[in-house]
Design an enzyme around this catalytic site. Sequence first.
Site, PDB file in Angstrom:
ATOM      1  N   GLU A 161       0.806  -1.226   0.000  1.00 23.15           N
ATOM      2  CA  GLU A 161       0.000   0.000   0.000  1.00 23.15           C
ATOM      3  C   GLU A 161       0.839   1.276   0.000  1.00 23.15           C
ATOM      4  OE1 GLU A 161      -2.726  -0.353   3.260  1.00 23.15           O
ATOM      5  OE2 GLU A 161      -3.555  -2.243   2.552  1.00 23.15           O
ATOM      6  N   ASN A 203       1.930  -5.226  -3.165  1.00 25.24           N
ATOM      7  CA  ASN A 203       0.557  -5.572  -2.788  1.00 25.24           C
ATOM      8  C   ASN A 203      -0.227  -4.302  -2.467  1.00 25.24           C
ATOM      9  OD1 ASN A 203      -1.330  -7.790  -2.040  1.00 25.24           O
ATOM     10  ND2 ASN A 203      -1.192  -6.920   0.022  1.00 25.24           N
ATOM     11  N   HIS A 239     -10.534  -6.230  -1.623  1.00 24.57           N
ATOM     12  CA  HIS A 239     -11.513  -5.997  -0.559  1.00 24.57           C
ATOM     13  C   HIS A 239     -12.708  -5.276  -1.183  1.00 24.57           C
ATOM     14  CE1 HIS A 239      -8.839  -7.334   2.593  1.00 24.57           C
ATOM     15  NE2 HIS A 239      -7.912  -6.464   2.214  1.00 24.57           N
ATOM     16  N   GLU A 269      -6.265 -10.805  -0.911  1.00 24.06           N
ATOM     17  CA  GLU A 269      -6.991 -10.547   0.340  1.00 24.06           C
ATOM     18  C   GLU A 269      -8.496 -10.471   0.093  1.00 24.06           C
ATOM     19  OE1 GLU A 269      -5.357  -7.254   2.544  1.00 24.06           O
ATOM     20  OE2 GLU A 269      -3.293  -7.706   1.935  1.00 24.06           O
ATOM     21  N   ASP A 271     -12.272 -10.421   0.089  1.00 21.36           N
ATOM     22  CA  ASP A 271     -13.496 -10.543   0.878  1.00 21.36           C
ATOM     23  C   ASP A 271     -14.529  -9.586   0.294  1.00 21.36           C
ATOM     24  OD1 ASP A 271     -12.680  -8.031   1.898  1.00 21.36           O
ATOM     25  OD2 ASP A 271     -12.017  -8.862   3.803  1.00 21.36           O
TER      26      ASP A 271
END
Length: 353
Positions: A161, A203, A239, A269, A271
């Site tokens: 990030e 990432n 996400h 990641e 979700d």
Amino acid sequence: MKLSTIIPLLPLASATPTQQARPHPSLNKYPGLDILAKRAGLLYFGTAIDNVVLNNSAYISIAHNSSEFGQVTPSNGQKWMYIEPSRNNFSYSMADAIVKPAIRARQMRRCHTFVWHNQLPAWLEGGNWTKAELTGVLENHIRNEARYFGNGCYAWDVVNEAFEDDGSFRDSIWLRVLGKEYIELAFRFARKYVGRRVRLYYNDYGIERVNVKSKVVAAMVKDFIDRDIPIDGIGLQAHFTVGRAPTYDDVKAALNLFIPLGVETALTELDVRIQLPDSLEKQALQAQVYANSTKACMDVGDCVGVTVWDFWDPVSWVPETFPGYGNACLFDDGLKRKQAYYAVSDVLRDDGE
């Protein structure tokens, strides 16, 4: 995701009617998600695991079932504040609590993360560093952590990030003291100490569409490759939110930004959070987002795998970080498979047959 309260080992609660997993007519015909992912041509289907739930045996029996999840990511245990809580004092117990059972279960490991702006210890965040001093701190941290875990990680999220949504560099101690070169330094140090077999990833979130941010990341990758700075992969965190999630075409196009650059990609990641109260209709939309995301990875040649950011709703990071949202995972409160699980299973099975 930040570490939260320890989840006690309690009898598993029954789901509410709107949270019940959809009965599937051929459940017994469904092997685990990782088995299906490999049949469909992916390297793995994995999950993140956090230390808050390691005392729940029912959860652990699923988390370390390699037919379900062939890859594991420690959610928090490899982050700086836990690995090096005081300067040059290294602690690996949190990470080992997840990594060692994964090794015994023959699950691949994605290791996460060497460098981030968040979850830094006070001694580091509050230090009055010169550029040379902080460079030494960075190299020392990567050297020790990389040597401890050796070649046991399939991949490392080297930098996490580093960009804002508008494509500018995110403010951090790394940027303020070292300048944007800190990203390059981290990748050079990582390659120096992890060896040649481990994939080095950048990432980030919000790069699952072709947009300003994803284009900036792609430009960084091209620059690194042109200047022989080691980078092997891009992690798209994924996400998502029901009602605002990227489409299949969005995710596929974003993944395809990176393929011509010669790096692999992964959804790292995944979700899909729901604005509460939940409903069967929202669960159906959530299931479609999970399926679309997985399918997009399957349909892009160098997307190697999908990792969900935990699989059990009670330990998801979502409710704490996004008040009013929840139920973002593949398994409900009672550890029952949700519609989203079956949607992923269906799309993996269909491609593998």
